[in-house]
Design a protein around this motif. Structure first.
Motif, PDB file in Angstrom:
ATOM      1  N   GLY A  11       0.816  -1.213   0.000  1.00  0.00           N
ATOM      2  CA  GLY A  11       0.000   0.000   0.000  1.00  0.00           C
ATOM      3  C   GLY A  11       0.841   1.251   0.000  1.00  0.00           C
ATOM      4  N   CYS A  12       0.180   2.395  -0.058  1.00  0.00           N
ATOM      5  CA  CYS A  12       0.865   3.688  -0.009  1.00  0.00           C
ATOM      6  C   CYS A  12       1.699   3.762   1.255  1.00  0.00           C
ATOM      7  CB  CYS A  12      -0.168   4.812  -0.042  1.00  0.00           C
ATOM      8  SG  CYS A  12       0.554   6.470   0.072  1.00  0.00           S
ATOM      9  N   ARG A  13       2.934   4.224   1.136  1.00  0.00           N
ATOM     10  CA  ARG A  13       3.844   4.264   2.278  1.00  0.00           C
ATOM     11  C   ARG A  13       3.681   5.487   3.166  1.00  0.00           C
ATOM     12  NH1 ARG A  13       8.232   1.023   2.632  1.00  0.00           N
ATOM     13  NH2 ARG A  13       8.151   1.831   4.741  1.00  0.00           N
ATOM     14  N   SER A  14       2.767   6.389   2.822  1.00  0.00           N
ATOM     15  CA  SER A  14       2.478   7.498   3.724  1.00  0.00           C
ATOM     16  C   SER A  14       1.844   6.926   4.987  1.00  0.00           C
ATOM     17  CB  SER A  14       1.518   8.476   3.050  1.00  0.00           C
ATOM     18  OG  SER A  14       1.110   9.455   3.985  1.00  0.00           O
ATOM     19  N   PRO A  15       2.253   7.390   6.174  1.00  0.00           N
ATOM     20  CA  PRO A  15       1.734   6.801   7.408  1.00  0.00           C
ATOM     21  C   PRO A  15       0.237   7.026   7.629  1.00  0.00           C
ATOM     22  CG  PRO A  15       3.350   8.515   7.895  1.00  0.00           C
ATOM     23  CD  PRO A  15       3.289   8.378   6.414  1.00  0.00           C
ATOM     24  N   VAL A  16      -0.375   7.935   6.904  1.00  0.00           N
ATOM     25  CA  VAL A  16      -1.795   8.214   7.120  1.00  0.00           C
ATOM     26  C   VAL A  16      -2.671   7.743   5.966  1.00  0.00           C
ATOM     27  CG1 VAL A  16      -1.355  10.157   8.660  1.00  0.00           C
ATOM     28  CG2 VAL A  16      -1.553  10.543   6.193  1.00  0.00           C
ATOM     29  N   CYS A  17      -2.116   6.989   5.021  1.00  0.00           N
ATOM     30  CA  CYS A  17      -2.858   6.581   3.832  1.00  0.00           C
ATOM     31  C   CYS A  17      -3.022   5.065   3.824  1.00  0.00           C
ATOM     32  CB  CYS A  17      -2.129   7.039   2.577  1.00  0.00           C
ATOM     33  SG  CYS A  17      -3.046   6.719   1.063  1.00  0.00           S
ATOM     34  N   HIS A  18      -4.150   4.606   3.310  1.00  0.00           N
ATOM     35  CA  HIS A  18      -4.409   3.170   3.276  1.00  0.00           C
ATOM     36  C   HIS A  18      -4.754   2.686   1.870  1.00  0.00           C
ATOM     37  CE1 HIS A  18      -4.259   3.236   7.603  1.00  0.00           C
ATOM     38  NE2 HIS A  18      -5.128   4.225   7.601  1.00  0.00           N
ATOM     39  N   TYR A  62      11.710  12.908   2.559  1.00  0.00           N
ATOM     40  CA  TYR A  62      11.430  11.514   2.886  1.00  0.00           C
ATOM     41  C   TYR A  62      12.754  10.779   2.942  1.00  0.00           C
ATOM     42  CZ  TYR A  62       6.455  12.039   1.555  1.00  0.00           C
ATOM     43  OH  TYR A  62       5.148  12.401   1.473  1.00  0.00           O
ATOM     44  N   THR A  63      12.939   9.942   3.959  1.00  0.00           N
ATOM     45  CA  THR A  63      14.118   9.083   4.041  1.00  0.00           C
ATOM     46  C   THR A  63      13.661   7.671   4.364  1.00  0.00           C
ATOM     47  OG1 THR A  63      14.429   9.620   6.378  1.00  0.00           O
ATOM     48  CG2 THR A  63      15.685  10.924   4.791  1.00  0.00           C
ATOM     49  N   MET A  64      14.376   6.684   3.838  1.00  0.00           N
ATOM     50  CA  MET A  64      14.050   5.285   4.109  1.00  0.00           C
ATOM     51  C   MET A  64      15.221   4.638   4.840  1.00  0.00           C
ATOM     52  SD  MET A  64      13.284   2.044   1.558  1.00  0.00           S
ATOM     53  CE  MET A  64      11.785   2.653   0.839  1.00  0.00           C
ATOM     54  N   ASP A  65      14.927   3.991   5.956  1.00  0.00           N
ATOM     55  CA  ASP A  65      15.936   3.237   6.678  1.00  0.00           C
ATOM     56  C   ASP A  65      16.184   1.949   5.892  1.00  0.00           C
ATOM     57  OD1 ASP A  65      16.870   1.056   8.525  1.00  0.00           O
ATOM     58  OD2 ASP A  65      16.905   2.731   9.942  1.00  0.00           O
ATOM     59  N   LYS A  70      11.495   1.333   7.022  1.00  0.00           N
ATOM     60  CA  LYS A  70      10.606   2.396   7.502  1.00  0.00           C
ATOM     61  C   LYS A  70      10.944   3.710   6.817  1.00  0.00           C
ATOM     62  CE  LYS A  70       9.648   0.358  11.950  1.00  0.00           C
ATOM     63  NZ  LYS A  70       9.638   0.539  13.397  1.00  0.00           N
ATOM     64  N   ILE A  71       9.904   4.451   6.480  1.00  0.00           N
ATOM     65  CA  ILE A  71      10.078   5.747   5.837  1.00  0.00           C
ATOM     66  C   ILE A  71       9.718   6.840   6.828  1.00  0.00           C
ATOM     67  CG2 ILE A  71       9.193   7.282   4.040  1.00  0.00           C
ATOM     68  CD1 ILE A  71       8.921   4.866   2.249  1.00  0.00           C
ATOM     69  N   THR A  72      10.613   7.805   6.984  1.00  0.00           N
ATOM     70  CA  THR A  72      10.352   8.957   7.837  1.00  0.00           C
ATOM     71  C   THR A  72      10.084  10.160   6.949  1.00  0.00           C
ATOM     72  OG1 THR A  72      11.746   8.071   9.588  1.00  0.00           O
ATOM     73  CG2 THR A  72      11.260  10.435   9.671  1.00  0.00           C
ATOM     74  N   ILE A  73       8.953  10.787   7.182  1.00  0.00           N
ATOM     75  CA  ILE A  73       8.543  11.961   6.421  1.00  0.00           C
ATOM     76  C   ILE A  73       8.695  13.180   7.323  1.00  0.00           C
ATOM     77  CG2 ILE A  73       6.608  13.087   5.264  1.00  0.00           C
ATOM     78  CD1 ILE A  73       5.501  10.217   4.782  1.00  0.00           C
ATOM     79  N   THR A  74       9.409  14.178   6.822  1.00  0.00           N
ATOM     80  CA  THR A  74       9.575  15.436   7.562  1.00  0.00           C
ATOM     81  C   THR A  74       8.822  16.521   6.809  1.00  0.00           C
ATOM     82  OG1 THR A  74      11.749  14.705   8.307  1.00  0.00           O
ATOM     83  CG2 THR A  74      11.249  17.056   8.543  1.00  0.00           C
ATOM     84  N   TYR A  81       6.935  11.993  10.753  1.00  0.00           N
ATOM     85  CA  TYR A  81       6.025  10.860  10.793  1.00  0.00           C
ATOM     86  C   TYR A  81       6.755   9.669  10.207  1.00  0.00           C
ATOM     87  CZ  TYR A  81       2.706  14.635  11.410  1.00  0.00           C
ATOM     88  OH  TYR A  81       2.068  15.752  11.873  1.00  0.00           O
ATOM     89  N   THR A  82       6.624   8.523  10.865  1.00  0.00           N
ATOM     90  CA  THR A  82       7.303   7.319  10.395  1.00  0.00           C
ATOM     91  C   THR A  82       6.271   6.279   9.996  1.00  0.00           C
ATOM     92  OG1 THR A  82       9.184   7.758  11.822  1.00  0.00           O
ATOM     93  CG2 THR A  82       8.959   5.515  10.999  1.00  0.00           C
ATOM     94  N   SER A  83       6.443   5.757   8.798  1.00  0.00           N
ATOM     95  CA  SER A  83       5.541   4.708   8.332  1.00  0.00           C
ATOM     96  C   SER A  83       6.005   3.385   8.909  1.00  0.00           C
ATOM     97  CB  SER A  83       5.531   4.643   6.808  1.00  0.00           C
ATOM     98  OG  SER A  83       6.769   4.173   6.331  1.00  0.00           O
ATOM     99  N   LYS A  84       5.060   2.503   9.107  1.00  0.00           N
ATOM    100  CA  LYS A  84       5.436   1.182   9.591  1.00  0.00           C
ATOM    101  C   LYS A  84       5.661   0.275   8.397  1.00  0.00           C
ATOM    102  CE  LYS A  84       0.613  -0.025  10.206  1.00  0.00           C
ATOM    103  NZ  LYS A  84      -0.404  -0.474  11.110  1.00  0.00           N
ATOM    104  N   SER A  85       6.580  -0.639   8.546  1.00  0.00           N
ATOM    105  CA  SER A  85       6.778  -1.639   7.499  1.00  0.00           C
ATOM    106  C   SER A  85       6.192  -2.931   8.019  1.00  0.00           C
ATOM    107  CB  SER A  85       8.254  -1.794   7.158  1.00  0.00           C
ATOM    108  OG  SER A  85       8.975  -2.153   8.307  1.00  0.00           O
ATOM    109  N   GLU A  86       5.381  -3.565   7.211  1.00  0.00           N
ATOM    110  CA  GLU A  86       4.685  -4.772   7.637  1.00  0.00           C
ATOM    111  C   GLU A  86       5.233  -5.974   6.892  1.00  0.00           C
ATOM    112  OE1 GLU A  86       0.532  -4.225   7.079  1.00  0.00           O
ATOM    113  OE2 GLU A  86       0.508  -2.339   8.168  1.00  0.00           O
ATOM    114  N   PRO A  87       5.330  -7.125   7.573  1.00  0.00           N
ATOM    115  CA  PRO A  87       5.796  -8.324   6.874  1.00  0.00           C
ATOM    116  C   PRO A  87       4.767  -8.782   5.856  1.00  0.00           C
ATOM    117  CG  PRO A  87       5.012  -8.883   9.066  1.00  0.00           C
ATOM    118  CD  PRO A  87       4.981  -7.369   8.955  1.00  0.00           C
TER     119      PRO A  87
END
Length: 102
Positions: A11-18, A62-65, A70-74, A81-87
């Motif tokens: 899905g979209c990697r923005s932490p508030v989008c589904h 945007y940076t990705m670890d 995980k993506i951190t959006i400034t 805001y940090t997006s969660k990465s799901e298995p």
């Protein structure tokens, strides 16, 4: 690479989008032209059209670890805001036996 990134993120990697990945645009997290980011599995992430365009506005970063995905959006106001990465799959409760039962 695109199919792997869509399958990884789902899905979209923005932490508030589904929105599902299938309707998202693949984007370089580290900008390809400006910062020398490469087109690789580790640098691609799906973003819906809205979040993709927000990402490119002045003041957003945007940076990705590379280890966790995980993506951190400034934002322009320095909120982060940090997006969660799901298995892809839930872990199995019972591992498969070493030998088949037959």
């Amino acid at each position: 690479m695109a199919r792997l990134a869509y399958a990884r993120d789902r899905g979209c990697r923005s932490p508030v989008c589904h929105r599902p990945a299938q309707v998202c645009e693949l984007d370089h997290v580290e900008e390809w032209e400006a910062d020398g980011g490469e087109t690789s599995y580790d640098n691609l992430a799906p973003f819906c059209a809205r979040d993709h365009h927000i990402k490119d506005l002045p003041g957003w970063s945007y940076t990705m670890d590379k280890d966790t995905g995980k993506i951190t959006i400034t934002t322009p106001t320095d909120d982060q805001y940090t997006s969660k990465s799901e298995p892809l799959h839930e872990p199995r409760d019972n591992p498969l036996p070493d030998e088949p039962p037959f």
